[in-house]
Design an enzyme around this catalytic site. Structure first.
Site, short mmCIF file in Angstrom:
data_model
loop_
_atom_site.label_atom_id
_atom_site.label_comp_id
_atom_site.label_asym_id
_atom_site.label_seq_id
_atom_site.Cartn_x
_atom_site.Cartn_y
_atom_site.Cartn_z
N GLY A 243 0.71 -1.08 -0.16
CA GLY A 243 0.04 -0.08 0.17
C GLY A 243 0.59 1.29 -0.07
CB SER A 244 -0.06 4.88 0.72
OG SER A 244 -0.35 4.74 1.99
N GLY A 248 1.60 2.10 5.37
CA GLY A 248 3.31 1.24 5.79
C GLY A 248 3.66 1.72 7.16
CD GLU A 265 7.43 -5.61 -1.39
OE1 GLU A 265 7.95 -4.58 -1.91
OE2 GLU A 265 8.31 -6.73 -1.17
CB CYS A 299 4.03 -0.12 -6.48
SG CYS A 299 4.39 -1.73 -6.68
#
Length: 522
Positions: A243-244, A248, A265, A299
């Site tokens: 995610g963002s 995170g 990630e 991403c």
């Protein structure tokens, strides 16, 4: 007419008009209803009944019970179950890929490619099940043997993002399964139907082979309730979150306070350096897919082009010409190269980024407009944007999850290709001068430029490529990045080790009891 009738493949995948959002051996869900819409035209697909906090606890208990049994199964036999999962995915690749396109909005080839990625990681994990190697070490004590071994870890929580609604789960679940772990999947609220479909597939594989289907569990619920409970849950030793960077940080802080493990990630701000020694044709093709693929919602999407001033004008002209030829529209149309953004909020983020570029002194070279009309229903289609910017712009330092590409110059005009090699340090400084560190690439035919970019002085990203773009990583390599990207690694290489616990063993087969470091006691 219901969505199930409109899209017959939903019935094949076990998707009903209203679906329970929890599974751990049985399907449950009595919490708030979540209406799932397609970004293609903004219409409803189906509804999911989310799980309550009480139901969440039941699901984790069942997933933990499944782990206790599964860890005793020999790893090669665990690999056989994963192989069967891959075979079942092959049988429904077309239908599952179509659901990825319907629910997420990526074009049909990308939807099919995502399912193929699941199949590939199952193949990889099957082979890995016979290669969970430990090392042997020489003891300093006579008649002693030292070695290490790897044991299953426990319940692995997988928090996946909307942009890869099934592949990210498979990277974790297939590897975790052969390592002897069970998984609990919390999908993005925008894409829960693909998670339900995959969980049903895994359920059938487990039942057909006498395995507890709670091995692959599912929880669809609000982040503020179920999600927060998951992060604090000591029954879950490892949380893998995609995610963002903001998400995170929250995951790392909460899980870290209980000394749990995380695989993070997170965001990318990926750049391609284009030197005067590059094949511009090759670079243009890579930039096009990297920036346009999944409508800029990867991403690993290409966000920045750092191009030498001596070729900048030529490169920009050719890039704008290529952008004008992009077919935008319904992602199910085989001629479409770019579909919709997943939400109207993402469209607003793009418009905001464009205004910030202008306010900071940049210039829009092409695109960025919202597309309207019968061919673009739902208010989520945009023309991809190219902006002339500087690396230090605040907006460039951030990741805008939309198709906006920043063109940044380096070096000086009139420099010869050979002289431009000395300018590469400037380009690398620009490249590394952002908080994120996921994927990177350089386009050059010059070996010194290649090697510098790949050296310790070069790219600071977890992925560094030469003459290929920033997107499209293969499952054989460990995937992940540095800095604000989180430092996690999933998929290939030895990423399996984080899903297991390491144990160092020493066996004394002598009749004495010597101590290490030559210590004499008593």
């Amino acid at each position: 007419m219901t969505a199930i009738q409109t899209y017959p493949f939903l019935d094949t995948l076990g998707i009903d008009d209203v679906n329970p959002g929890g599974f751990a051996g049985e399907w449950i869900g009595s919490g708030p209803e979540l209406e799932v819409i397609t970004p293609i035209d903004g219409t409803r697909i189906a509804t999911v009944r989310q799980v309550t906090e009480r139901e969440y606890d039941e699901l984790v208990d069942r997933a933990q019970d499944a782990f206790f049994a599964w860890r005793q199964v020999p790893a090669p036999k665990r690999g056989e179950i994963v192989r069967q999962l891959g075979n079942r995915l092959r049988e429904v690749k077309a239908e599952l890929g179509a659901l990825v396109t319907l629910e997420m909005g990526k074009i049909a080839p990308e939807g099919q490619g995502e399912v193929q990625e699941m199949i590939d990681i199952c193949d990889f994990a099957t082979g890995l099940s016979r290669q969970l190697y430990g090392l042997t070490m020489h003891s300093e004590r006579p008649d002693h043997r030292m070695y290490e071994q790897w044991h299953p870890l426990g319940v692995v929580a997988v928090i996946s993002a909307f942009n890869f609604p099934v592949a990210v789960w498979s990277w974790n679940a297939a590897i975790a399964a052969v390592c002897g772990d069970s998984t609990l999947w919390k999908p993005a609220s925008k894409t829960p139907l693909t998670a339900i479909a995959v969980t049903r597939i895994a359920e059938h594989v487990c039942r057909d082979h006498g395995v507890d289907p709670a091995l692959f569990s599912l929880v669809v619920g609000k982040g503020s309730t179920v999600g927060d409970r998951l992060l604090h849950d000591r029954r879950i030793p490892l949380v893998s979150a995609t995610g963002s960077c903001q998400v995170g940080r929250r995951v790392a802080e909460v899980v870290g306070t209980r000394f749990g493990r995380t695989i993070l990630e997170l965001g990318g701000n990926n750049a391609i350096i284009v030197t005067p020694n590059a094949s511009l044709e090759l670079a243009l093709r890579a930039v096009l897919f990297g920036a346009i693929g999944t409508a800029g919602q990867r991403c690993t999407s290409t966000r920045r082009i750092i191009v030498h001033e001596s070729i900048k004008a030529q490169f920009l002209e050719r890039l704008v010409r290529a952008y004008r030829g992009i077919r935008i529209g319904d992602p199910r149309d085989p001629e479409t190269l770019m579909g919709p953004l997943v939400t109207r909020d993402a469209v607003a983020d793009l418009q905001s980024a464009i205004q910030r570029v202008k306010a900071e002194g940049g210039e829009i070279a092409y695109g960025g407009e919202l597309l309207d009309g019968p061919a673009y229903p739902g208010g989520r289609y945009v023309r991809p944007c190219i902006a002339l910017a500087r690396n230090q712009f605040a907006v460039v330092q951030e990741e805008t999850f939309a198709p906006i590409l920043y063109i940044i110059g380096y070096g000086r005009r009139g420099t010869s290709p050979e002289q431009a090699v000395s300018d590469l340090d400037e380009a690398i400084a620009l490249h590394n001068g952002v908080p994120q560190g996921l994927s990177s690439a350089i386009f050059t035919e010059h070996v010194r430029e290649m090697e510098l970019f790949l050296s310790a002085r070069g790219s600071d990203c977890g992925i560094a490529n030469v003459n290929i773009g920033t997107s499209g990583a293969e499952i054989g390599g460990a995937f992940g990045g540095e800095k604000d990207t989180g430092g996690g690694r999933e998929s290939g290489s030895d990423a399996w080790k984080v899903y297991m616990r390491r144990q160092t063993n020493t066996i004394n087969w002598s009749t004495d009891l010597p101590l290490a470091q030559g210590i004499k006691f008593g």
